[in-house]
Scaffold this motif. Sequence first.
Motif, PDB file in Angstrom:
ATOM      1  N   ASP A   9      48.931  42.058 -10.417  1.00  0.00           N
ATOM      2  CA  ASP A   9      48.645  43.435 -10.002  1.00  0.00           C
ATOM      3  C   ASP A   9      47.343  43.994 -10.585  1.00  0.00           C
ATOM      4  O   ASP A   9      47.151  45.203 -10.634  1.00  0.00           O
ATOM      5  N   VAL A  10      46.433  43.112 -10.981  1.00  0.00           N
ATOM      6  CA  VAL A  10      45.127  43.573 -11.472  1.00  0.00           C
ATOM      7  C   VAL A  10      44.428  44.318 -10.341  1.00  0.00           C
ATOM      8  O   VAL A  10      44.433  43.870  -9.193  1.00  0.00           O
ATOM      9  N   GLU A  14      39.919  47.790 -12.418  1.00  0.00           N
ATOM     10  CA  GLU A  14      39.926  47.083 -13.703  1.00  0.00           C
ATOM     11  C   GLU A  14      38.833  46.014 -13.754  1.00  0.00           C
ATOM     12  O   GLU A  14      38.132  45.888 -14.757  1.00  0.00           O
ATOM     13  N   ILE A  15      38.701  45.264 -12.680  1.00  0.00           N
ATOM     14  CA  ILE A  15      37.700  44.197 -12.661  1.00  0.00           C
ATOM     15  C   ILE A  15      36.293  44.777 -12.564  1.00  0.00           C
ATOM     16  O   ILE A  15      35.368  44.305 -13.236  1.00  0.00           O
ATOM     17  N   ASP A  16      36.109  45.822 -11.757  1.00  0.00           N
ATOM     18  CA  ASP A  16      34.802  46.490 -11.696  1.00  0.00           C
ATOM     19  C   ASP A  16      34.392  46.976 -13.084  1.00  0.00           C
ATOM     20  O   ASP A  16      33.239  46.796 -13.497  1.00  0.00           O
ATOM     21  N   GLU A  17      35.331  47.593 -13.786  1.00  0.00           N
ATOM     22  CA  GLU A  17      35.033  48.089 -15.139  1.00  0.00           C
ATOM     23  C   GLU A  17      34.670  46.943 -16.066  1.00  0.00           C
ATOM     24  O   GLU A  17      33.760  47.075 -16.889  1.00  0.00           O
ATOM     25  N   ARG A  18      35.352  45.824 -15.938  1.00  0.00           N
ATOM     26  CA  ARG A  18      35.064  44.673 -16.804  1.00  0.00           C
ATOM     27  C   ARG A  18      33.639  44.174 -16.558  1.00  0.00           C
ATOM     28  O   ARG A  18      32.882  43.950 -17.484  1.00  0.00           O
ATOM     29  N   VAL A  19      33.287  44.003 -15.292  1.00  0.00           N
ATOM     30  CA  VAL A  19      31.941  43.529 -14.936  1.00  0.00           C
ATOM     31  C   VAL A  19      30.891  44.518 -15.453  1.00  0.00           C
ATOM     32  O   VAL A  19      29.881  44.118 -16.048  1.00  0.00           O
ATOM     33  N   ASN A  66      44.606  33.203  -6.864  1.00  0.00           N
ATOM     34  CA  ASN A  66      44.394  33.073  -5.417  1.00  0.00           C
ATOM     35  C   ASN A  66      45.111  34.157  -4.623  1.00  0.00           C
ATOM     36  O   ASN A  66      44.691  34.483  -3.516  1.00  0.00           O
ATOM     37  N   GLY A  67      46.156  34.755  -5.198  1.00  0.00           N
ATOM     38  CA  GLY A  67      46.882  35.808  -4.516  1.00  0.00           C
ATOM     39  C   GLY A  67      46.445  37.217  -4.860  1.00  0.00           C
ATOM     40  O   GLY A  67      46.924  38.185  -4.285  1.00  0.00           O
ATOM     41  N   CYS A  68      45.517  37.342  -5.779  1.00  0.00           N
ATOM     42  CA  CYS A  68      45.033  38.656  -6.237  1.00  0.00           C
ATOM     43  C   CYS A  68      43.531  38.737  -5.951  1.00  0.00           C
ATOM     44  O   CYS A  68      42.724  38.123  -6.653  1.00  0.00           O
ATOM     45  N   ALA A  69      43.166  39.493  -4.926  1.00  0.00           N
ATOM     46  CA  ALA A  69      41.769  39.546  -4.479  1.00  0.00           C
ATOM     47  C   ALA A  69      40.778  39.895  -5.602  1.00  0.00           C
ATOM     48  O   ALA A  69      39.732  39.249  -5.714  1.00  0.00           O
TER      49      ALA A  69
END
Length: 114
Positions: A9-10, A14-19, A66-69
């Motif tokens: 459920d990431v 969250e990923i944008d902030e990490r980058v 693979n299941g979490c875009a």
Amino acid sequence: MEKLIIRADVTWQEIDERVNDISKRAHEINQMTDKKEALKEFRILRDLVDSDWHELWKPRNHEIVNGCAPLHHYSGYYGHVHYTRPYNIANLSTNLDEFDEAKGWYYVFDPRKK
């Protein structure tokens, strides 16, 4: 920066902030006047990004990634970080710039734009 936790459920946020945080930290390191300390901090940041990539590509995580875009897209980030060796002060700025190169790739090929 905290270790990446692989979860189904990431969120994109969250990923944008990490980058963005990785690039921000690289800029902060590049501005440090003590280059020996900056090199130590670069190695910490490099190791964090390396750790993310290794976690994303562990066989036990393939199904989740693979299941979490957002995680799947982030898994390509590392492939656009091309460090220059040796990891020394002479190559410090070049290596720190690589995090922005990868960030550029991350946003240019963002599947949310399509």
